[in-house]
Design a protein around this motif. Sequence first.
Motif: not given
Length: 160
Positions: A54, A57, A71, A76, A79, A83, A137, A140
């Motif tokens: 985290h 990110f 991005t 990706r 991220e 999740y 998120i 982002r």
Amino acid sequence: MKFILKILPWKKTINVSIAVIALLIIFSFYGLYTNSFYLLKPNNYIFPLLSLTHLTFLYVLWFKIKEDELTDPQMRNIEYILYVVFAVYVFKTFESLFILTSYSEFQNHIIPASFFPLGILIFLLHVALLGLTLLAIKYRKDLVGDYKFDDMNQHIDSWE
């Protein structure tokens, strides 16, 4: 939703997320029933290790927004790992709620006076972390952009 976006712009979201993660890392070693810290239990190190994803990110998000970059596949992948970490956050939130609601099972035992104040604080921090993660998120998606890698290589002339 617009009210939340006005209260927590992207910089404040990142800063508050870091502060909440730091507090939850400290509280991951704390035992509510015993009012003491357990540094030698291996289970207490799961949350701090997963929160590194985290924090990574959040750093990448900050960098991409600050440098006005798009991005990339590395972002990706981070991220997508986030999740999975988010699912662990959901589990930890329900676990802290379960601990708070299990108070009546231990009425015959000596429960510390700090059980409810710290338990509610930990639960609220977990709920805040869930919301801040979803908000990061969203930032982002709004500020950095979607993950469109199929179309990216068609507009690059590799001979220039």
